[in-house]
Design an enzyme around this catalytic site. Structure first.
Site, PDB file in Angstrom:
ATOM      1  NE  ARG A 163      42.070   8.026 -14.923  1.00  0.00           N
ATOM      2  CZ  ARG A 163      42.834   8.310 -13.856  1.00  0.00           C
ATOM      3  NH1 ARG A 163      43.443   9.488 -13.753  1.00  0.00           N
ATOM      4  NH2 ARG A 163      42.996   7.424 -12.908  1.00  0.00           N
ATOM      5  CG  HIS A 204      47.200  14.625 -14.633  1.00  0.00           C
ATOM      6  ND1 HIS A 204      46.800  14.119 -13.421  1.00  0.00           N
ATOM      7  CD2 HIS A 204      46.183  15.427 -15.069  1.00  0.00           C
ATOM      8  CE1 HIS A 204      45.595  14.612 -13.124  1.00  0.00           C
ATOM      9  NE2 HIS A 204      45.209  15.404 -14.108  1.00  0.00           N
ATOM     10  CB  THR A 207      47.591   4.929 -10.980  1.00  0.00           C
ATOM     11  OG1 THR A 207      46.305   5.522 -11.137  1.00  0.00           O
ATOM     12  CG2 THR A 207      48.509   5.878 -10.242  1.00  0.00           C
ATOM     13  CD  GLU A 256      42.679  17.508 -13.107  1.00  0.00           C
ATOM     14  OE1 GLU A 256      42.799  16.770 -12.121  1.00  0.00           O
ATOM     15  OE2 GLU A 256      42.654  17.075 -14.281  1.00  0.00           O
ATOM     16  NE  ARG A 314      49.763   7.201 -15.947  1.00  0.00           N
ATOM     17  CZ  ARG A 314      48.802   7.609 -15.125  1.00  0.00           C
ATOM     18  NH1 ARG A 314      47.847   6.771 -14.751  1.00  0.00           N
ATOM     19  NH2 ARG A 314      48.797   8.850 -14.671  1.00  0.00           N
ATOM     20  CE1 TYR A 368      48.411  14.579  -9.492  1.00  0.00           C
ATOM     21  CE2 TYR A 368      50.474  15.801  -9.499  1.00  0.00           C
ATOM     22  CZ  TYR A 368      49.622  14.871 -10.081  1.00  0.00           C
ATOM     23  OH  TYR A 368      49.978  14.234 -11.249  1.00  0.00           O
ATOM     24  CG  PHE A 385      52.105   9.262  -3.194  1.00  0.00           C
ATOM     25  CD1 PHE A 385      51.594  10.226  -4.063  1.00  0.00           C
ATOM     26  CD2 PHE A 385      51.229   8.281  -2.725  1.00  0.00           C
ATOM     27  CE1 PHE A 385      50.270  10.217  -4.457  1.00  0.00           C
ATOM     28  CE2 PHE A 385      49.901   8.258  -3.110  1.00  0.00           C
ATOM     29  CZ  PHE A 385      49.412   9.236  -3.974  1.00  0.00           C
ATOM     30  CE  LYS A 406      51.705  12.513 -13.742  1.00  0.00           C
ATOM     31  NZ  LYS A 406      51.606  11.478 -12.690  1.00  0.00           N
ATOM     32  CG  ASN A 466      52.300   7.895 -13.466  1.00  0.00           C
ATOM     33  OD1 ASN A 466      52.618   9.089 -13.513  1.00  0.00           O
ATOM     34  ND2 ASN A 466      51.260   7.468 -12.775  1.00  0.00           N
TER      35      ASN A 466
HETATM   36  N1  UDP Z   1      51.513   8.323  -7.165  1.00  0.00           N
HETATM   37  C1  UDP Z   1      52.666   7.862  -6.553  1.00  0.00           C
HETATM   38  N2  UDP Z   1      52.563   6.795  -5.691  1.00  0.00           N
HETATM   39  C2  UDP Z   1      51.386   6.173  -5.438  1.00  0.00           C
HETATM   40  C3  UDP Z   1      50.222   6.648  -6.058  1.00  0.00           C
HETATM   41  C4  UDP Z   1      50.321   7.730  -6.920  1.00  0.00           C
HETATM   42  O1  UDP Z   1      53.752   8.393  -6.770  1.00  0.00           O
HETATM   43  O2  UDP Z   1      51.362   5.199  -4.651  1.00  0.00           O
HETATM   44  C5  UDP Z   1      51.609   9.461  -8.084  1.00  0.00           C
HETATM   45  C6  UDP Z   1      51.527   9.023  -9.541  1.00  0.00           C
HETATM   46  O3  UDP Z   1      52.435   9.829 -10.287  1.00  0.00           O
HETATM   47  C7  UDP Z   1      50.102   9.336  -9.903  1.00  0.00           C
HETATM   48  C8  UDP Z   1      49.866  10.611  -9.085  1.00  0.00           C
HETATM   49  O4  UDP Z   1      50.540  10.351  -7.856  1.00  0.00           O
HETATM   50  O5  UDP Z   1      49.939   9.527 -11.288  1.00  0.00           O
HETATM   51  C9  UDP Z   1      48.422  10.943  -8.806  1.00  0.00           C
HETATM   52  O6  UDP Z   1      47.811   9.832  -8.197  1.00  0.00           O
HETATM   53  P1  UDP Z   1      46.355   9.359  -8.650  1.00  0.00           P
HETATM   54  O7  UDP Z   1      45.907   8.332  -7.679  1.00  0.00           O
HETATM   55  O8  UDP Z   1      45.488  10.550  -8.874  1.00  0.00           O
HETATM   56  O9  UDP Z   1      46.664   8.598 -10.046  1.00  0.00           O
HETATM   57  P2  UDP Z   1      46.344   9.027 -11.539  1.00  0.00           P
HETATM   58  O10 UDP Z   1      45.021   9.751 -11.536  1.00  0.00           O
HETATM   59  O11 UDP Z   1      47.484   9.881 -12.019  1.00  0.00           O
HETATM   60  O12 UDP Z   1      46.279   7.737 -12.304  1.00  0.00           O
HETATM   61 MG    MG Z   2      44.392  11.356 -10.404  1.00  0.00          MG
END
Ligand code: UDP
Ligand code: MG
Length: 153
Positions: free
Chosen positions: A89, A119, A95, A130, A106, A53, A61, A13, A116
């Site tokens: 993952r 992705h 996350t 994707e 992370r 997204y 958010f 990112k 974070n």
């Molecule tokens: N995110 C955020 N606030 C939250 C949850 C998610 O800013 O409370 C952002 C964060 O950058 C995250 C992205 O949204 O990586 C996508 O969310 P997802 O739940 O898909 O998490 P990921 O798959 O990236 O772990």
């Molecule tokens: Mg995700």
């Protein structure tokens, strides 16, 4: 090679790019034994990020997330190998960086959930979607690393 060969979509990112973490993140996938299939540096426009997204569009958010993702360069990649989606993952961590163990991307490099740095696809189907969203077919390189003979039994 096992029949569980998968491709996953991993993207550094804008915060990860600005902080010089592209090589560090690539290293994690390379040294595990995964094969790089595609990578590029680019700036994504807001529409493109909103589509990426789209599952999260009702979240509070979402606007801030899409703004941050479209304001700086990103580094999308495709990595391939056995169980690549789930293992990707695991390499990423949770996350929320504060819930991520040291040793994960992370867990090692960030603090805030909204910054974070990387992705990773959360399933085989979302990975396919994707990869198609960020790369043309011609950008996906078909090759057989010689090191695979030493990675797979
Ligand atoms: N995110 C955020 N606030 C939250 C949850 C998610 O800013 O409370 C952002 C964060 O950058 C995250 C992205 O949204 O990586 C996508 O969310 P997802 O739940 O898909 O998490 P990921 O798959 O990236 O772990
Ligand atoms: Mg995700």
């Amino acid at each position: 090679m096992s029949d569980k060969t998968e491709r996953t979509f991993i993207m550094v990112k804008p915060d990860g790019v600005e902080r010089g973490l592209i090589p560090e993140i690539m290293k994690r996938f390379q040294r595990k034994g995964y094969k790089l299939v595609a990578a590029k540096l680019m700036k994504a426009d807001l529409d493109h990020v909103q589509e990426h997204y789209s599952d999260l569009k009702t979240k509070k958010f979402f606007p801030g997330l899409c703004k941050y993702m479209s304001e700086g360069p990103v580094f999308p990649m495709v990595w391939e190998g056995t169980d690549a989606v789930k293992q990707g993952r695991i390499l990423l961590g949770e996350t929320d960086p504060l819930k991520s163990l040291p040793g994960t991307i992370r867990g090692d490099f960030c603090i805030n959930i909204g910054r974070n740095i990387c992705h990773g696809s959360d399933g085989v189907d979302s990975a396919k979607k994707e990869i198609g969203h960020w790369f043309n077919k011609t950008e996906l390189t078909d090759w057989k690393p010689t090191e695979n003979a030493w990675i797979y039994e």
